[in-house]
Design a protein around this motif. Sequence first.
Motif, PDB file in Angstrom:
ATOM      1  N   GLU A  79      34.749  36.418  -3.145  1.00 25.47           N
ATOM      2  CA  GLU A  79      33.740  35.446  -2.734  1.00 25.47           C
ATOM      3  C   GLU A  79      33.615  34.399  -3.845  1.00 25.47           C
ATOM      4  OE1 GLU A  79      29.013  35.380  -1.500  1.00 25.47           O
ATOM      5  OE2 GLU A  79      29.931  37.223  -2.240  1.00 25.47           O
ATOM      6  N   VAL A  80      33.672  33.163  -3.449  1.00 26.36           N
ATOM      7  CA  VAL A  80      33.523  32.066  -4.412  1.00 26.36           C
ATOM      8  C   VAL A  80      32.149  31.456  -4.202  1.00 26.36           C
ATOM      9  CG1 VAL A  80      34.412  29.848  -5.184  1.00 26.36           C
ATOM     10  CG2 VAL A  80      35.988  31.610  -4.405  1.00 26.36           C
ATOM     11  N   ILE A  81      31.389  31.403  -5.276  1.00 21.27           N
ATOM     12  CA  ILE A  81      30.036  30.851  -5.225  1.00 21.27           C
ATOM     13  C   ILE A  81      30.008  29.599  -6.076  1.00 21.27           C
ATOM     14  CG2 ILE A  81      27.606  31.285  -5.740  1.00 21.27           C
ATOM     15  CD1 ILE A  81      28.274  34.278  -5.517  1.00 21.27           C
ATOM     16  N   GLY A  82      29.411  28.582  -5.571  1.00 18.57           N
ATOM     17  CA  GLY A  82      29.305  27.303  -6.273  1.00 18.57           C
ATOM     18  C   GLY A  82      29.422  26.189  -5.245  1.00 18.57           C
TER      19      GLY A  82
ATOM     20  N   GLU B  15      27.563  22.902  -9.111  1.00 19.88           N
ATOM     21  CA  GLU B  15      27.283  24.208  -9.687  1.00 19.88           C
ATOM     22  C   GLU B  15      28.655  24.784 -10.009  1.00 19.88           C
ATOM     23  OE1 GLU B  15      25.661  28.524  -8.189  1.00 19.88           O
ATOM     24  OE2 GLU B  15      25.005  26.727  -7.139  1.00 19.88           O
ATOM     25  N   LEU B  16      28.832  25.198 -11.235  1.00 21.69           N
ATOM     26  CA  LEU B  16      30.140  25.687 -11.637  1.00 21.69           C
ATOM     27  C   LEU B  16      30.541  26.859 -10.748  1.00 21.69           C
ATOM     28  CD1 LEU B  16      29.849  25.526 -15.509  1.00 21.69           C
ATOM     29  CD2 LEU B  16      31.060  23.970 -13.992  1.00 21.69           C
ATOM     30  N   PRO B  17      31.794  26.886 -10.341  1.00 23.12           N
ATOM     31  CA  PRO B  17      32.212  27.954  -9.436  1.00 23.12           C
ATOM     32  C   PRO B  17      32.238  29.301 -10.149  1.00 23.12           C
ATOM     33  CG  PRO B  17      34.072  26.571 -10.029  1.00 23.12           C
ATOM     34  CD  PRO B  17      32.856  25.926 -10.598  1.00 23.12           C
ATOM     35  N   ARG B  18      31.815  30.304  -9.401  1.00 26.25           N
ATOM     36  CA  ARG B  18      31.871  31.686  -9.868  1.00 26.25           C
ATOM     37  C   ARG B  18      32.618  32.484  -8.818  1.00 26.25           C
ATOM     38  NH1 ARG B  18      26.031  33.329 -10.141  1.00 26.25           N
ATOM     39  NH2 ARG B  18      25.844  31.649  -8.649  1.00 26.25           N
ATOM     40  N   VAL B  19      33.504  33.303  -9.283  1.00 28.58           N
ATOM     41  CA  VAL B  19      34.287  34.132  -8.366  1.00 28.58           C
ATOM     42  C   VAL B  19      33.778  35.568  -8.477  1.00 28.58           C
ATOM     43  CG1 VAL B  19      36.589  34.958  -7.786  1.00 28.58           C
ATOM     44  CG2 VAL B  19      36.292  32.628  -8.629  1.00 28.58           C
ATOM     45  N   ARG B  20      33.406  36.124  -7.339  1.00 30.71           N
ATOM     46  CA  ARG B  20      32.921  37.500  -7.294  1.00 30.71           C
ATOM     47  C   ARG B  20      33.972  38.326  -6.535  1.00 30.71           C
ATOM     48  NH1 ARG B  20      27.292  37.881  -4.871  1.00 30.71           N
ATOM     49  NH2 ARG B  20      26.781  36.896  -6.848  1.00 30.71           N
TER      50      ARG B  20
END
Length: 184
Positions: free
Chosen positions: A129-132, A43-48
């Motif tokens: 927060e890094v999501i992926g 899952e491509l990383p998303r940075v929040r």
Amino acid sequence: MLRISQTYAQIGIQTQNDRLQLHTTQPKLNIHQEHVQVELESELPRVRIDQYQCFAEAGLKNNIDLLKEAAQLAQQQSMQYTAEIASDGDRLAAIENNGDAIVEIAERDAYPEKEFNIDTIPKSRPKIEVIGNLEISFKPGGVQYNAVPGKVENNTNPGQVNIYMRQWPSIIFQYIGKNVDTRI
């Protein structure tokens, strides 16, 4: 006269060469290979980045938090003011203390003490927060083989030597002539 004739012996030799026959079967090797299987799910990383707390410390808040803080500050100041008025009333009521309470209260209210402080904002760090995710699964491969060894077959015929008499020897004695001495 005596004639001697001689026949010489003759030997015959018959040979048969030896023979060696080789028959070979090549070895066989059968190989079956299963390749390694790798599966990737990503899952491509998303940075929040949440900077709300940093902005709130600088005074930039949303409506709800601003109302809550204003209500809390108003309650605190009203309680403090009520306590101050009650204290001033108690002081004015205590006439028995020699002092000029009205002058002291007026001086205190005319020149309130202020505390000055130097501070930096923001005090808090932004929440990052890094999501992926990355999931790797693999199935190991393998090698299966079947080996059939080769063969060597031989057929040998040994050589032979055969010896025989081709001509037999002989000696012939002949008397030639008519002169025979018969005296004794």
